[in-house]
Design an enzyme around this catalytic site. Structure first.
Site, PDB file in Angstrom:
ATOM      1  N   ASN A 145     -18.974 -16.988   4.641  1.00 28.75           N
ATOM      2  CA  ASN A 145     -19.884 -16.770   5.768  1.00 28.75           C
ATOM      3  C   ASN A 145     -21.044 -17.735   5.553  1.00 28.75           C
ATOM      4  O   ASN A 145     -21.926 -17.482   4.747  1.00 28.75           O
ATOM      5  CB  ASN A 145     -20.363 -15.305   5.766  1.00 28.75           C
ATOM      6  CG  ASN A 145     -21.429 -15.049   6.820  1.00 28.75           C
ATOM      7  OD1 ASN A 145     -21.695 -15.907   7.668  1.00 28.75           O
ATOM      8  ND2 ASN A 145     -22.036 -13.870   6.763  1.00 28.75           N
ATOM      9  N   TRP A 146     -20.987 -18.838   6.264  1.00 22.97           N
ATOM     10  CA  TRP A 146     -21.986 -19.896   6.051  1.00 22.97           C
ATOM     11  C   TRP A 146     -23.350 -19.515   6.616  1.00 22.97           C
ATOM     12  O   TRP A 146     -24.355 -20.160   6.311  1.00 22.97           O
ATOM     13  CB  TRP A 146     -21.505 -21.206   6.690  1.00 22.97           C
ATOM     14  CG  TRP A 146     -20.344 -21.857   6.004  1.00 22.97           C
ATOM     15  CD1 TRP A 146     -19.544 -21.317   5.024  1.00 22.97           C
ATOM     16  CD2 TRP A 146     -19.847 -23.178   6.235  1.00 22.97           C
ATOM     17  NE1 TRP A 146     -18.586 -22.219   4.648  1.00 22.97           N
ATOM     18  CE2 TRP A 146     -18.740 -23.381   5.371  1.00 22.97           C
ATOM     19  CE3 TRP A 146     -20.211 -24.220   7.105  1.00 22.97           C
ATOM     20  CZ2 TRP A 146     -18.010 -24.572   5.348  1.00 22.97           C
ATOM     21  CZ3 TRP A 146     -19.478 -25.409   7.074  1.00 22.97           C
ATOM     22  CH2 TRP A 146     -18.395 -25.580   6.200  1.00 22.97           C
ATOM     23  N   LYS A 147     -23.399 -18.483   7.466  1.00 21.43           N
ATOM     24  CA  LYS A 147     -24.648 -18.053   8.116  1.00 21.43           C
ATOM     25  C   LYS A 147     -25.298 -19.237   8.845  1.00 21.43           C
ATOM     26  O   LYS A 147     -24.578 -20.082   9.371  1.00 21.43           O
ATOM     27  CB  LYS A 147     -25.588 -17.401   7.089  1.00 21.43           C
ATOM     28  CG  LYS A 147     -24.873 -16.297   6.298  1.00 21.43           C
ATOM     29  CD  LYS A 147     -25.788 -15.411   5.513  1.00 21.43           C
ATOM     30  CE  LYS A 147     -24.972 -14.346   4.785  1.00 21.43           C
ATOM     31  NZ  LYS A 147     -25.786 -13.374   4.089  1.00 21.43           N
ATOM     32  N   HIS A 164     -22.020  -7.819  11.333  1.00 21.19           N
ATOM     33  CA  HIS A 164     -22.719  -8.162  10.091  1.00 21.19           C
ATOM     34  C   HIS A 164     -24.096  -7.499  10.084  1.00 21.19           C
ATOM     35  O   HIS A 164     -24.749  -7.395  11.123  1.00 21.19           O
ATOM     36  CB  HIS A 164     -22.849  -9.683   9.954  1.00 21.19           C
ATOM     37  CG  HIS A 164     -23.302 -10.092   8.589  1.00 21.19           C
ATOM     38  ND1 HIS A 164     -24.624 -10.042   8.212  1.00 21.19           N
ATOM     39  CD2 HIS A 164     -22.609 -10.517   7.495  1.00 21.19           C
ATOM     40  CE1 HIS A 164     -24.706 -10.430   6.943  1.00 21.19           C
ATOM     41  NE2 HIS A 164     -23.512 -10.725   6.491  1.00 21.19           N
ATOM     42  N   GLU A 176     -26.890  -8.531   9.236  1.00 25.71           N
ATOM     43  CA  GLU A 176     -27.985  -9.363   9.764  1.00 25.71           C
ATOM     44  C   GLU A 176     -28.027  -9.293  11.287  1.00 25.71           C
ATOM     45  O   GLU A 176     -29.103  -9.312  11.890  1.00 25.71           O
ATOM     46  CB  GLU A 176     -27.826 -10.808   9.256  1.00 25.71           C
ATOM     47  CG  GLU A 176     -28.212 -10.902   7.778  1.00 25.71           C
ATOM     48  CD  GLU A 176     -27.499 -11.990   6.991  1.00 25.71           C
ATOM     49  OE1 GLU A 176     -26.954 -12.929   7.595  1.00 25.71           O
ATOM     50  OE2 GLU A 176     -27.485 -11.890   5.750  1.00 25.71           O
ATOM     51  N   GLU A 192     -19.923  -4.383   3.010  1.00 30.26           N
ATOM     52  CA  GLU A 192     -21.037  -5.169   2.481  1.00 30.26           C
ATOM     53  C   GLU A 192     -22.279  -4.292   2.336  1.00 30.26           C
ATOM     54  O   GLU A 192     -23.040  -4.113   3.301  1.00 30.26           O
ATOM     55  CB  GLU A 192     -21.357  -6.322   3.443  1.00 30.26           C
ATOM     56  CG  GLU A 192     -20.225  -7.303   3.602  1.00 30.26           C
ATOM     57  CD  GLU A 192     -20.733  -8.679   4.010  1.00 30.26           C
ATOM     58  OE1 GLU A 192     -20.365  -9.646   3.356  1.00 30.26           O
ATOM     59  OE2 GLU A 192     -21.527  -8.773   4.964  1.00 30.26           O
ATOM     60  N   GLY A 194     -27.178 -11.292  -0.620  1.00 31.97           N
ATOM     61  CA  GLY A 194     -28.150 -12.344  -0.873  1.00 31.97           C
ATOM     62  C   GLY A 194     -29.186 -11.985  -1.921  1.00 31.97           C
ATOM     63  O   GLY A 194     -30.192 -12.678  -2.071  1.00 31.97           O
ATOM     64  N   SER A 232     -23.198 -10.822  -2.726  1.00 31.17           N
ATOM     65  CA  SER A 232     -23.389 -11.543  -3.994  1.00 31.17           C
ATOM     66  C   SER A 232     -22.099 -11.702  -4.788  1.00 31.17           C
ATOM     67  O   SER A 232     -22.131 -11.709  -6.020  1.00 31.17           O
ATOM     68  CB  SER A 232     -24.485 -10.878  -4.836  1.00 31.17           C
ATOM     69  OG  SER A 232     -25.718 -10.885  -4.129  1.00 31.17           O
ATOM     70  N   GLY A 287     -21.265 -15.184   1.110  1.00 31.44           N
ATOM     71  CA  GLY A 287     -22.349 -15.937   1.730  1.00 31.44           C
ATOM     72  C   GLY A 287     -22.744 -17.120   0.866  1.00 31.44           C
ATOM     73  O   GLY A 287     -22.136 -18.186   0.906  1.00 31.44           O
ATOM     74  N   GLY A 288     -23.772 -16.927   0.049  1.00 30.99           N
ATOM     75  CA  GLY A 288     -24.346 -18.010  -0.752  1.00 30.99           C
ATOM     76  C   GLY A 288     -23.327 -18.857  -1.506  1.00 30.99           C
ATOM     77  O   GLY A 288     -23.378 -20.095  -1.476  1.00 30.99           O
TER      78      GLY A 288
END
Ligand code: PGA
Length: 248
Positions: free
Chosen positions: A10-12, A95, A97, A167, A173, A213, A234-235
């Site tokens: 998930n590149w966001k 998600h 966010e 999640e 994150g 994470s 993500g990261g």
């Protein structure tokens, strides 16, 4: 039944189109693995160049958002048929966010799940609890409610094609990962809920990811759990580590 592992990045809101193409080139040889579904969920503006950049590889492209109408006067929005036509396979829905920052509720998320299937996209439906709910011990109830709402009116055959990402918000994150046992507990609970809402065959077919994470160091332990079929990352999806997660 053996479920096929699915590792999705998930590149966001990261990577310009030219940076996205460069990242695809960097990861190209690192993510080769025909036994795993590998997905890059990328910002809308990166979809067309990324579809082009991954041609001829095992990588599938996903999107991060869309609006529930097919077309019309919705300035700034992108529809599911547009994503499909651009070469998108998976779509992240629900998600945390989008729920927290953009106010998406379970009614909208349910509409998005149905629209995605209607357009031929496969949803990656996210759920998960806040730190407060984790501490209060009511996380199981919360997640049950999210999934029950989000899948209202969705058929068993569709759910067999669905990916659910657990999640925990406190792990996203933050560098704080749920332990493999904590993640397994909730992923199993989700599978049991699918058996309750649908049937055992559907529960065994649905793929459940952990996200929060996940990285090259902890992926193998998480993915070894019986009800964790993959990860939403993500990261760590923005660097070479992603290749290690794909091959964990
Ligand atoms: P993270 O993000 O891996 O950076 O924690 C996961 C996600 O939000 O999907």
């Amino acid at each position: 039944m053996a479920r096929r592992r699915i590792i999705a990045g998930n590149w966001k809101m990261n990577k310009t189109p030219s940076e996205a193409v460069a990242l695809c080139a960097e990861l190209k040889d690192l993510v080769k693995n025909d036994a795993v579904d590998v997905v890059y969920c990328v910002p809308a503006i990166d979809i067309v160049p990324v579809v082009e950049a991954v041609k001829g590889t095992n990588v599938l492209v996903g999107a991060e958002n869309f609006y529930i109408e097919d077309k019309g006067a919705f300035t700034g929005e992108i529809s599911a048929p547009m994503l499909k036509d651009a070469g998108v396979t998976y779509i992240i829905i629900g998600h945390s966010e989008r729920r927290d920052i953009f106010g998406e509720n379970d009614i909208l998320i349910n509409a998005k799940v149905k629209k995605a299937f209607a357009a031929g996209l496969k949803p990656i439906l996210c759920c998960g609890e806040s730190l407060a709910l984790r501490k209060a011990g009511t996380y199981a109830e919360w997640i049950r409610r999210q999934i029950t709402w989000d899948l209202d009116g969705v058929s068993a055959d569709q759910v067999k094609d669905l990916v659910i990402a657990y999640e925990p918000i406190w792990a996203i994150g933050t560098g704080e990962t749920a332990t493999a046992d904590q993640a397994q507990e909730v992923c199993k609970m989700i599978r049991d809920l699918i058996a309750e809402l649908y049937d055992q065959t559907t529960a065994e077919a649905v793929r459940i990811q952990y996200g929060g994470s996940m990285n090259a160091g902890n992926a193998a332990e998480l993915l070894a759990k019986p009800d964790i079929d993959g990860g939403l990352i993500g990261g760590a999806s923005l660097k070479a580590d992603f290749g290690q997660i794909v091959n964990a």
